[in-house]
Enzyme design. Structure first.
Site, short mmCIF file in Angstrom:
data_model
loop_
_atom_site.label_atom_id
_atom_site.label_comp_id
_atom_site.label_asym_id
_atom_site.label_seq_id
_atom_site.Cartn_x
_atom_site.Cartn_y
_atom_site.Cartn_z
N GLU A 212 -10.08 2.15 3.81
CA GLU A 212 -9.76 3.30 2.97
C GLU A 212 -11.01 3.84 2.28
O GLU A 212 -11.22 5.07 2.21
CB GLU A 212 -8.72 2.87 1.94
N SER B 295 0.83 -1.20 0.00
CA SER B 295 0.00 0.00 0.00
C SER B 295 0.86 1.25 0.00
O SER B 295 1.91 1.30 0.63
CB SER B 295 -0.92 0.03 1.22
N LYS C 111 -4.61 -6.72 3.41
CA LYS C 111 -4.55 -5.61 2.47
C LYS C 111 -5.93 -5.29 1.91
O LYS C 111 -6.29 -4.12 1.71
CB LYS C 111 -3.59 -5.95 1.32
N HIS D 261 -7.74 -3.40 4.56
CA HIS D 261 -7.11 -2.07 4.57
C HIS D 261 -7.78 -1.19 3.53
O HIS D 261 -8.13 -0.03 3.79
CB HIS D 261 -5.62 -2.22 4.29
N ASN D 262 -7.99 -1.73 2.33
CA ASN D 262 -8.62 -0.96 1.26
C ASN D 262 -10.08 -0.66 1.58
O ASN D 262 -10.60 0.39 1.22
CB ASN D 262 -8.52 -1.72 -0.06
#
Length: 504
Positions: free
Chosen positions: A218, A156, A211, A214-215
């Site tokens: 986001e 990232s 990940k 995480h997105n």
């Protein structure tokens, strides 16, 4: 200094027409990278800049030449380009490690097939793309059968992060991670008092899963910031200049983060193609690549409530209906303003508090998705450590991640971030402002799906009794699904229809 292995590897230097000028012998490189789009090029240059000689390969050979030229211009970095996979693989010291940065799905399988034809037992492939975690687990198993090691590593930080220090989330073979741990520790973002933004995540597809979430966080973060902007602009009537000042000031306090920082920058950019500010000329239609959708799907599969993240995904879907929205705006014309006088300074302060409280909910939901999956898969993920490696390099980096880490360090079994004593107090201190902002937006016809969903999440979670008793009674009425009672143990079924109609 890194010790290099040597062999007689002949490399040809070509002229601009492709004709060989001469050949030379070179040392074996430490690592290879295949896939030289924006992320691949920048990560390769980052690795080379940190002192690790690297071989690079791309199916489109012009990308190889372009990367080699960049390495030369950016300081004669130890980066070597190859036009064919065999020479590329053979240029790397054993056990070989090759990072792939190609589009998720079929291109990954194709690249693996190309590389694996030249790799040997004990060599390792690292997928650095945004891949579906189950694909990573399938590939790890397939590679294991061939004697190869495999890692799925979330990266990232975008273009700048890849070049100067991303947050990295490797999962899969621990042995494979140990092959390149020294590289990743230097290449990843470095945060004072916290260290390199990389850690071994865990087994299987855990790196890609983390990940992905995480997105998803986001998505929520970006939606909440957009709603703060909308309320300040549409209700508070702030100009772009004022918005720039507000977000720049917010970035000095509890909202200090990459996304708030770049938001302030965006409001300062004038349109070089016409009058006014560029942000006002950008089409209100948000793109996406799928990781947010995957996060919401996984939340549903795991029965984890993630309404803030879900609202952000729905908002992107609705933004895509531009033509329908334009047509609807003509049908539903009218003055949606409440007419109430707005104290601009108070509104700015209230929106700041509402944004912060909503962000806590978004991160809490993401962490709960990760925790649920870790339990299901037996990954044993350390949530505090995940917060630590997100403090630098990545898109959601923010100062309050340090406090999220401390919350999980205090209580590794924390049921929800909301009930950590520090965060609980902060929510309570901000809830009045939070409610004022959501109500003000509703009364003025401004949608705040992320903030509203976050507030509803908090209000549902904090109540010891919800109207779910009625929903369960309805289920028992029409489907005999039974129910539990609050005053005695066991499962019960009532003939609701018969009893109700016997009284007629």
């Amino acid at each position: 200094m890194h010790k290099l292995n040597y062999l007689t590897l002949f490399c040809f230097v070509h002229d601009v027409f492709g004709a060989p000028l001469f050949r030379y012998k070179m040392a074996l490189t430490r690592i290879g990278l295949a896939g030289l789009a924006v992320m691949g090029q920048n990560l390769a240059l980052n690795i080379a800049e940190k002192g690790f000689p690297i071989s690079v390969y791309n199916r489109t050979t012009s990308k190889v030449d372009e990367t080699v030229q960049r390495a030369k211009l950016e300081g004669n970095l130890p980066l070597y380009g190859f036009h064919d996979p065999a020479s590329f693989v053979n240029s790397i010291q054993k056990p070989r490690v090759v990072i792939m940065l190609v589009k998720a799905g079929a291109p990954v399988d194709q690249t693996i097939a190309t590389l694996a034809a030249h790799l040997e037992q004990g060599d390792c492939i690292v997928d650095g793309g945004n891949e579906w975690y189950e694909n990573t687990e399938r590939r790890e198993k397939a590679m294991e059968e061939r004697g190869l090691l495999y890692l799925g590593m979330g990266v990232s930080g975008g273009e700048e992060g890849a070049r100067h220090g991303p947050s990295m989330m490797p999962g899969g073979s621990l042995e494979a991670y140990q092959y390149i741990e020294d590289i990743l520790l230097k290449v990843s973002a470095q945060v004072p008092d916290s260290g390199p933004c990389v850690t071994y995540i865990g087994k299987g597809g855990s790196g890609n899963f983390v990940k992905m979430v995480h997105n998803g966080i986001e998505y929520g973060d970006m939606q909440l910031i957009a709603e703060a902007y909308d309320v300040l602009k549409s209700v508070g009537k702030l100009t772009n200049g004022e918005l720039q000042q507000v977000f720049a000031e917010w970035n000095k306090g509890e909202l200090l983060s990459f996304l708030v920082e770049i938001t302030a920058d965006i409001f300062s950019i004038k349109d070089d193609q016409g009058e006014g500010y560029l942000v006002d000329k950008v089409l209100d239609k948000t793109g996406m690549k799928g990781t947010g959708k995957w996060t919401v799907q996984q939340a549903a599969e795991l029965s984890v409530a993630a309404p803030t993240i879900e609202a952000s995904l729905d908002s992107r879907f609705l933004s895509g209906l531009k033509d329908e929205r334009v047509a609807a705006s003509k049908i539903f014309q009218g003055d949606y303003s409440s007419g109430e006088t707005v104290d601009k300074a108070q509104l700015i302060e209230d929106v700041r508090k509402a944004l912060y409280a909503s962000k806590i909910c978004s991160y809490a939901q993401g962490m709960n998705i990760i925790k649920a999956k870790s339990t299901e898969k037996g990954w044993g993920l350390n949530l505090g450590e995940l917060a630590r490696i997100w403090k630098g390099g990545c898109i959601i980096r923010a100062s309050f991640l340090d406090r999220i880490k401390k919350a999980y360090d205090r209580n590794g079994e924390l049921a929800n971030l909301l009930i950590d004593p520090e965060f609980a107090q902060e929510i309570m201190d901000r809830q009045a402002a939070w409610r004022r902002v959501v109500c003000l937006a509703i009364n003025n016809g401004v949608s705040t799906p992320g903030m509203s969903a976050s507030l509803a999440y908090f209000d549902s979670y904090r109540r010891d009794r919800l109207p779910a008793n009625l929903v369960q009674a309805q289920r028992d009425y029409f489907g005999a699904h039974t129910y539990e009672r609050v005053d005695m143990p066991g499962s019960f079924h009532t003939e609701w229809y018969k009893i109700a109609n016997s009284k007629i």
